[in-house]
Design a protein around this motif. Structure first.
Motif, PDB file in Angstrom:
ATOM      1  N   ASP A  12       0.843  -1.196   0.000  1.00  0.00           N
ATOM      2  CA  ASP A  12       0.000   0.000   0.000  1.00  0.00           C
ATOM      3  C   ASP A  12       0.883   1.252   0.000  1.00  0.00           C
ATOM      4  O   ASP A  12       1.977   1.274   0.559  1.00  0.00           O
ATOM      5  CB  ASP A  12      -0.934  -0.001   1.206  1.00  0.00           C
ATOM      6  N   LYS A  13       0.386   2.285  -0.678  1.00  0.00           N
ATOM      7  CA  LYS A  13       1.137   3.530  -0.810  1.00  0.00           C
ATOM      8  C   LYS A  13       1.301   4.219   0.540  1.00  0.00           C
ATOM      9  O   LYS A  13       2.292   4.921   0.763  1.00  0.00           O
ATOM     10  CB  LYS A  13       0.452   4.456  -1.814  1.00  0.00           C
ATOM     11  N   TYR A  14       0.384   3.991   1.461  1.00  0.00           N
ATOM     12  CA  TYR A  14       0.501   4.590   2.789  1.00  0.00           C
ATOM     13  C   TYR A  14       1.808   4.148   3.457  1.00  0.00           C
ATOM     14  O   TYR A  14       2.572   4.966   3.947  1.00  0.00           O
ATOM     15  CB  TYR A  14      -0.711   4.241   3.656  1.00  0.00           C
ATOM     16  N   LEU A  41      -2.103  -4.744   5.199  1.00  0.00           N
ATOM     17  CA  LEU A  41      -2.526  -4.457   3.825  1.00  0.00           C
ATOM     18  C   LEU A  41      -4.036  -4.374   3.671  1.00  0.00           C
ATOM     19  O   LEU A  41      -4.546  -3.484   2.999  1.00  0.00           O
ATOM     20  CB  LEU A  41      -1.959  -5.526   2.882  1.00  0.00           C
ATOM     21  N   CYS A  47      -4.149   1.940   5.251  1.00  0.00           N
ATOM     22  CA  CYS A  47      -3.430   1.170   4.232  1.00  0.00           C
ATOM     23  C   CYS A  47      -4.392   0.705   3.138  1.00  0.00           C
ATOM     24  O   CYS A  47      -4.126   0.877   1.952  1.00  0.00           O
ATOM     25  CB  CYS A  47      -2.738  -0.035   4.880  1.00  0.00           C
ATOM     26  N   LEU A  48      -5.498   0.130   3.555  1.00  0.00           N
ATOM     27  CA  LEU A  48      -6.504  -0.390   2.624  1.00  0.00           C
ATOM     28  C   LEU A  48      -7.048   0.698   1.708  1.00  0.00           C
ATOM     29  O   LEU A  48      -7.308   0.456   0.528  1.00  0.00           O
ATOM     30  CB  LEU A  48      -7.642  -1.048   3.410  1.00  0.00           C
ATOM     31  N   ASN A  49      -7.209   1.900   2.231  1.00  0.00           N
ATOM     32  CA  ASN A  49      -7.808   2.985   1.457  1.00  0.00           C
ATOM     33  C   ASN A  49      -6.817   3.743   0.586  1.00  0.00           C
ATOM     34  O   ASN A  49      -7.209   4.637  -0.159  1.00  0.00           O
ATOM     35  CB  ASN A  49      -8.530   3.958   2.390  1.00  0.00           C
ATOM     36  N   SER A  50      -5.544   3.399   0.666  1.00  0.00           N
ATOM     37  CA  SER A  50      -4.553   4.055  -0.183  1.00  0.00           C
ATOM     38  C   SER A  50      -4.358   3.233  -1.455  1.00  0.00           C
ATOM     39  O   SER A  50      -4.726   2.061  -1.503  1.00  0.00           O
ATOM     40  CB  SER A  50      -3.229   4.216   0.565  1.00  0.00           C
ATOM     41  N   PHE A  52      -2.580   0.828  -4.171  1.00  0.00           N
ATOM     42  CA  PHE A  52      -1.663  -0.305  -4.036  1.00  0.00           C
ATOM     43  C   PHE A  52      -0.655  -0.245  -5.179  1.00  0.00           C
ATOM     44  O   PHE A  52      -0.994   0.122  -6.302  1.00  0.00           O
ATOM     45  CB  PHE A  52      -2.407  -1.635  -4.108  1.00  0.00           C
ATOM     46  N   THR A  70       1.537   0.982 -10.291  1.00  0.00           N
ATOM     47  CA  THR A  70       0.373   1.220  -9.442  1.00  0.00           C
ATOM     48  C   THR A  70      -0.739   0.325  -9.970  1.00  0.00           C
ATOM     49  O   THR A  70      -0.931   0.224 -11.182  1.00  0.00           O
ATOM     50  CB  THR A  70      -0.054   2.701  -9.513  1.00  0.00           C
ATOM     51  N   LYS A  76      -6.589  -3.623  -7.885  1.00  0.00           N
ATOM     52  CA  LYS A  76      -6.489  -3.531  -6.429  1.00  0.00           C
ATOM     53  C   LYS A  76      -7.559  -4.397  -5.772  1.00  0.00           C
ATOM     54  O   LYS A  76      -7.282  -5.132  -4.815  1.00  0.00           O
ATOM     55  CB  LYS A  76      -6.619  -2.077  -5.972  1.00  0.00           C
TER      56      LYS A  76
END
Length: 118
Positions: A12-14, A41, A47-50, A52, A70, A76
């Protein structure tokens, strides 16, 4: 349009932007994707809302797993479903055993840096 296969760690990007794993802040995100928990993740909202991303399976000479693509929204969603099937987490199916280092093989098209799985 050409189709491609790509296998990589799903991150995840977060956690990427943090620089360390949220659930293990002593570890660098891009150096330790094998330690990133399935729980982080797919259970942790930030994490989930950012978005992937896919990271390269093999690290470079500096020990860093480079950012490759991405995932599109549909890709995702497929990654989340698979992680919940094979993983151990509070939203997982209960049939899986993988606790960390979730990777997957995607087949689809690439537009810029976005991977669109079939």
């Amino acid at each position: 349009m050409a189709r491609y296969c790509y296998e990589g760690y799903v991150m995840d990007k977060y956690c990427i932007d943090r620089g360390t794993l949220l659930d293990n802040p002593t570890l660098s995100t891009l150096s330790n994707p094998e330690e990133h928990s399935v729980h982080c993740l797919v259970d942790v909202a930030s994490c989930l809302n950012s978005p992937f991303e896919l990271l390269e399976i093999e690290p470079n000479s500096d020990g860093v797993h480079c950012r490759a693509y991405t995932l599109s929204s549909a890709s995702k969603a497929e990654a989340i479903a698979l992680a919940r099937e094979v993983g151990v987490c509070s939203t997982c199916s209960g049939a899986g055993t993988q606790t960390a280092g979730f990777s997957a093989l995607f087949v689809g098209t690439i537009e810029g840096d976005v991977f669109n799985a079939d």
